[in-house]
Design an enzyme around this catalytic site. Sequence first.
Site, PDB file in Angstrom:
ATOM      1  N   GLU A 177      83.746 104.964   8.817  1.00 39.00           N
ATOM      2  CA  GLU A 177      83.131 106.270   8.537  1.00 39.00           C
ATOM      3  C   GLU A 177      84.065 107.405   8.932  1.00 39.00           C
ATOM      4  OE1 GLU A 177      79.350 106.337  10.550  1.00 39.00           O
ATOM      5  OE2 GLU A 177      78.297 105.405   8.870  1.00 39.00           O
ATOM      6  N   GLU A 180      76.728 100.134   4.456  1.00 41.89           N
ATOM      7  CA  GLU A 180      75.887 100.299   5.648  1.00 41.89           C
ATOM      8  C   GLU A 180      74.694 101.171   5.287  1.00 41.89           C
ATOM      9  OE1 GLU A 180      77.905 101.192   9.421  1.00 41.89           O
ATOM     10  OE2 GLU A 180      76.280 102.615   9.858  1.00 41.89           O
ATOM     11  N   SER A 197      70.973 108.353  13.310  1.00 37.75           N
ATOM     12  CA  SER A 197      71.223 107.961  14.700  1.00 37.75           C
ATOM     13  C   SER A 197      70.960 106.476  14.913  1.00 37.75           C
ATOM     14  CB  SER A 197      70.327 108.771  15.654  1.00 37.75           C
ATOM     15  OG  SER A 197      68.973 108.346  15.542  1.00 37.75           O
TER      16      SER A 197
END
Length: 378
Positions: A181, A270, A277
């Site tokens: 990421e 993902e 979070s």
Amino acid sequence: MKKKAIIFAMLILLVIVLGNFMDFKNGKNIQAQITHEEQQKIDIINSPKWLKTEGSQLKNGAGEYVQLKGLSSHGIQWYSNLITYENLEKLKNEWNTNVFRIAMYTDPNNGGYVYDSEECTQKVYNIVDMATKLDMYVIIDWHTLKDNNPKTYQSQSEEFFNKVSEKYANNPYVIYEICNEPNGKSVTWANDVKPYAENIIKVIRKNSPKSLIVVGTPNWCTDLTTVADDPLNYDNVMYSCHFYAGSHGQNLQSQIDYCINKNIPIIISECGITDSSGNGKIYTESFENWMSYIENKKLSWIYWSFCNKGEESSVLRQDYPIKADNNETQYQAENYYYDEYGNIHTVEESNTQPASTDIDEYLTEAGNIVKNYMIQNN
């Protein structure tokens, strides 16, 4: 005279036949041996298990459409011992998954690759070998996160991907996700992620020219249009999109549509049922919307995460009994779990009977929902 010539010719022919026979008897039929070895290489190269992109779609070597779906580990420096052969086998046979993602953090301070490259690499090898033995695809994820920019540890990344792509050069099940990421306002596709990707792809392609490669996109894998307008000049590359049901919706789906219309292949490497979070509320309705969208677009997707961390996105409860194995020999407690900071806590048992390790007996609310989607959309 004529009769003698015929006899002489027959003797020469006999000598040639006998010589060939002795060569064959003594194992000197080298051509047949070379042909066998070459055939093995041809079989690997032509295996229908190799994945390839075709436009925005993912297909196998037989030209058939493929949808990957499965789960991602959490950081293997904390949770590798949950990833047993038995658990992977159950995920494949009973959850109908066909891929497992290995999240190997780069973190230099908390057990990641930069901290202990040998330990992390061995854990990757262990999981890859188990998964591929089960005929499952496996994604090796260079899990950039706090380092923001994939260039931060580019030399270590080159070293790692050179090792693993050389080891698994002829393994069609292995997929390389070269940066998880990329994030931070200063990290851009043109200046950072794309140049990094070009370097790492060269390393992998040198060893394994047919392997599928996944490239992360800026802003936590949510900036897709920038990438679609300036894609890499490589075949067999997919671009990663990450969504969390409580944080992402129509805007991100519109970006995926934009990519599909431009023949840019997207993989959801993902996703989660909570906000980004990984914790807090479960967004069932939004996740259902995403699942419908994914099935409609036939996108590959991997859920975060297969672990028993104390957060809502985890598929396993904290009391899942973890054995001290898979290189975690320093922990000898029969049952323990990790909290959100990676600290270990022992679980008190109410009886002396060995606890079951069947993951289905320890599913969280998120785990039950994800399992049902995996099974329904087979």
